[in-house]
Design an enzyme around this catalytic site. Structure first.
Site, PDB file in Angstrom:
ATOM      1  N   ASP A 258       0.920   3.666  -5.414  1.00 13.50           N
ATOM      2  CA  ASP A 258       0.144   3.530  -6.653  1.00 13.50           C
ATOM      3  C   ASP A 258      -1.091   4.426  -6.668  1.00 13.50           C
ATOM      4  OD1 ASP A 258       1.979   1.723  -7.599  1.00 13.50           O
ATOM      5  OD2 ASP A 258       0.829  -0.041  -6.977  1.00 13.50           O
TER       6      ASP A 258
ATOM      7  N   LYS B 221       7.631   4.284 -12.700  1.00 17.44           N
ATOM      8  CA  LYS B 221       6.509   3.350 -12.802  1.00 17.44           C
ATOM      9  C   LYS B 221       6.234   3.082 -14.291  1.00 17.44           C
ATOM     10  CE  LYS B 221       6.006   2.885  -8.424  1.00 17.44           C
ATOM     11  NZ  LYS B 221       6.406   1.597  -7.814  1.00 17.44           N
TER      12      LYS B 221
ATOM     13  N   SER C 251      11.027  -0.397  -1.725  1.00 17.01           N
ATOM     14  CA  SER C 251      10.400  -1.095  -2.852  1.00 17.01           C
ATOM     15  C   SER C 251      10.056  -2.528  -2.459  1.00 17.01           C
ATOM     16  CB  SER C 251      11.346  -1.118  -4.059  1.00 17.01           C
ATOM     17  OG  SER C 251      10.930  -2.112  -4.980  1.00 17.01           O
TER      18      SER C 251
ATOM     19  N   ARG D 209      12.392   0.228 -17.754  1.00 15.23           N
ATOM     20  CA  ARG D 209      12.368   0.403 -16.287  1.00 15.23           C
ATOM     21  C   ARG D 209      13.628  -0.187 -15.635  1.00 15.23           C
ATOM     22  NH1 ARG D 209       6.487  -1.042 -14.151  1.00 15.23           N
ATOM     23  NH2 ARG D 209       7.394  -0.163 -12.255  1.00 15.23           N
TER      24      ARG D 209
ATOM     25  N   SER E   2      -1.155  -7.427  -6.532  1.00 12.26           N
ATOM     26  CA  SER E   2       0.093  -7.890  -5.892  1.00 12.26           C
ATOM     27  C   SER E   2      -0.069  -9.303  -5.338  1.00 12.26           C
ATOM     28  CB  SER E   2       0.459  -6.950  -4.738  1.00 12.26           C
ATOM     29  OG  SER E   2       0.821  -5.689  -5.236  1.00 12.26           O
TER      30      SER E   2
ATOM     31  N   ARG F 287      -3.090   3.242 -14.456  1.00 12.67           N
ATOM     32  CA  ARG F 287      -3.586   4.090 -13.364  1.00 12.67           C
ATOM     33  C   ARG F 287      -3.783   5.545 -13.803  1.00 12.67           C
ATOM     34  NH1 ARG F 287      -3.693   0.222  -9.619  1.00 12.67           N
ATOM     35  NH2 ARG F 287      -1.862  -1.129  -9.451  1.00 12.67           N
TER      36      ARG F 287
ATOM     37  N   ARG G 178       1.666 -13.010  -6.608  1.00 14.85           N
ATOM     38  CA  ARG G 178       2.420 -13.836  -5.649  1.00 14.85           C
ATOM     39  C   ARG G 178       1.775 -15.199  -5.449  1.00 14.85           C
ATOM     40  NH1 ARG G 178       3.442  -8.580  -4.846  1.00 14.85           N
ATOM     41  NH2 ARG G 178       5.323  -7.876  -3.766  1.00 14.85           N
TER      42      ARG G 178
ATOM     43  N   GLY H 291       6.176  -4.997 -13.923  1.00 17.25           N
ATOM     44  CA  GLY H 291       7.391  -4.870 -13.121  1.00 17.25           C
ATOM     45  C   GLY H 291       7.461  -5.929 -12.033  1.00 17.25           C
TER      46      GLY H 291
HETATM   47  C1  S3P Z   1       4.330  -3.824  -6.145  1.00 18.40           C
HETATM   48  C2  S3P Z   1       5.185  -2.923  -5.578  1.00 18.40           C
HETATM   49  C3  S3P Z   1       5.233  -1.493  -5.938  1.00 18.40           C
HETATM   50  C4  S3P Z   1       3.996  -1.074  -6.711  1.00 18.40           C
HETATM   51  C5  S3P Z   1       3.623  -2.055  -7.781  1.00 18.40           C
HETATM   52  C6  S3P Z   1       3.342  -3.426  -7.176  1.00 18.40           C
HETATM   53  C7  S3P Z   1       4.368  -5.229  -5.705  1.00 18.40           C
HETATM   54  O1  S3P Z   1       6.374  -1.263  -6.759  1.00 18.40           O
HETATM   55  O2  S3P Z   1       4.170   0.211  -7.276  1.00 18.40           O
HETATM   56  O3  S3P Z   1       2.466  -1.624  -8.466  1.00 18.40           O
HETATM   57  O4  S3P Z   1       3.418  -5.992  -5.998  1.00 18.40           O
HETATM   58  O5  S3P Z   1       5.343  -5.599  -5.040  1.00 18.40           O
HETATM   59  P1  S3P Z   1       7.836  -0.949  -6.127  1.00 18.40           P
HETATM   60  O6  S3P Z   1       8.286  -2.117  -5.379  1.00 18.40           O
HETATM   61  O7  S3P Z   1       8.708  -0.672  -7.334  1.00 18.40           O
HETATM   62  O8  S3P Z   1       7.622   0.275  -5.284  1.00 18.40           O
END
Ligand code: S3P
Length: 426
Positions: A310, A337, A164, A119, A20, A383, A24, A91
């Site tokens: 996760d 997911k 989320s 998704r 994550s 995962r 970013r 995602g």
């Molecule tokens: C993430 C947020 C989560 C997580 C994903 C990474 C992120 O998803 O499951 O692996 O980096 O913001 P959601 O925001 O859909 O819950």
């Protein structure tokens, strides 16, 4: 692929960098002014998708001595891509970039692989449209491929219908470019890396429990970022060393941001032995020492779910070895997911002898059950694949994994790292 077998784990490991934060770091680097340097960037498929999307948008991103350098020129410096942006399996890449492009001056198309193109995107499209963004599904209303045309945005007050971090982050990226003050009310607190990095890059944001306030028109400045280890990758060893006898593993400098440490709370409640040492408070990281333990069941529900979303597949495996019935509820997000993780976890662990029932919002797991050999499938989900490798350590029988390459999404050296820790005679 035949999965590794072995009854004990011993040793020390540096787990891969946080996914994550790595995503970013590229995004903030690209929309800031000046140079951002990222140390310990996660070079796994998902984060490489983020780099390639920003390269398609004309951002100068280079690698030197293992560090990533991003030469940011603000959102206004992004260039119209000549081809459709490819977010791969990620995602986080597609949803956050929509927030960034919403206020740009560009038109772009973005899509992903087969899994990502299934998704739901309506969750980000709705708030972004409310802010004035122009975006549409090219084939279907709220699935990728999507077309987005940047426009001038206005602030919104948005009560999130789901917990989320991806949706929250997309709104925050758009809010940075909107006119006025945006407020977001979270349903439950989710990972806060975007909020933390807005501050780190010189922006202003106010967080009062679940309420976030941010003003538009802010200029961010490039920074030096060091990415800690990913607790979501460490999770596989936290569970493995807990449930395999005579095991002790030290995981070096793992991120312990409290919005991510739900797994530590749950494993503690189940009776696991996990110690935090060498705490680096500035970088929110610590070494985690985990030793074998006898686990008992628990209920995982409510506000903790986003703090371990996760980690639920690997926690489900832990529950197969715990005494009693473990209930996971309020986790319907698992269905959307990389695959439907409620179904995939139950289906694959059942093949190995686990006693698992699915529910509309989670799983019920009866333990302890011995596991046996089987032919299992990652469903193309990193995962699920890694969880099944840890499950395979619990049996002497052969376990064959289909689609093992899925682990490359977040942890390309996973099987090598597990092999390093396996000790036969302890
Ligand atoms: C993430 C947020 C989560 C997580 C994903 C990474 C992120 O998803 O499951 O692996 O980096 O913001 P959601 O925001 O859909 O819950």
């Amino acid at each position: 692929m035949k999965l590794l077998s072995g009854k004990h784990l011993q040793g020390e490991l540096v787990v891969p960098a946080d996914k994550s934060i790595s995503h970013r770091s590229i995004m903030f680097g690209a929309i800031s002014h000046g140079k951002t340097t990222v140390t310990n960037f996660l070079k796994a498929e998902d984060c490489l998708s983020t780099i390639s999307v920003f390269k398609q948008l004309g951002v100068d991103i280079t690698e030197e001595n293992g560090q990533i350098h991003i030469h940011g020129q603000g959102v206004e410096g992004l260039q119209t891509p000549t081809t459709r942006l490819d977010a791969g399996n990620s995602g986080t890449t597609i949803r956050l970039i929509l927030g960034i492009l919403a206020g740009s001056k560009l038109t772009a198309e973005i899509a992903g692989d087969e899994s990502l193109n299934r998704r739901p995107m309506e969750r980000v499209m709705r708030p972004l449209r409310e802010m004035g963004a122009h975006l549409e599904g090219i084939n279907q209303p709220d699935l990728p491929p999507l077309r987005i045309t940047g426009s001038s945005l206005k602030a919104i007050d948005y009560a999130m219908p789901i917990a989320s971090a991806q949706v929250k982050s997309a709104i925050l990226f758009a809010a940075l470019q909107a006119e006025g003050e945006t407020t977001i009310l979270e349903k439950e607190k989710s990972r806060n890396h975007t909020e933390e990095m807005i501050k780190q890059f010189g922006g202003e944001i106010t967080v009062e429990d679940k309420k976030i306030t941010i003003s538009g028109g802010q200029q961010l400045i490039g920074q030096e970022i060091t990415v800690p280890g990913d607790i979501s990758s460490a999770a596989f060893y936290l569970v493995a060393a807990s449930i395999l006898p005579n095991s002790q593993v030290t995981l070096k400098q793992v991120g312990i941001n409290p919005t991510r440490t739900g797994i530590l709370d749950v494993l503690a409640e189940m009776g696991a032995s996990i110690q935090q040492v060498a705490i680096d408070s500035q970088n929110q990281a610590a070494d985690l020492i985990v030793r074998s333990a006898t686990l008992k069941s628990c209920t995982i529900e409510g506000a903790i779910i986003p703090r371990l979303i996760d980690e639920l597949p690997i926690l489900a495996l832990a529950a197969t070895q715990a005494t009693g019935t473990t209930i996971i509820r309020d986790a319907q997000e698992l269905k959307v997911k990389e695959t439907n993780r409620i179904d995939a976890t139950a289906k694959e662990l059942t093949k190995m002898g686990a006693a698992i029932e699915t529910t509309p919002d989670g799983l019920i797991i009866h333990g302890p059950t011995p596991l046996h050999g089987a032919i299992v499938d990652s469903h193309g989900d990193h995962r699920i694949g890694m969880m099944l490798q840890i499950a395979a350590l619990l049996t002497d029988e052969a376990v064959e994994l289909k689609q093992p390459e899925a682990v490359n999404i977040s942890y390309p050296t996973f099987f090598k790292d597990v092999a390093k820790l396996i000790k036969e005679d302890v």
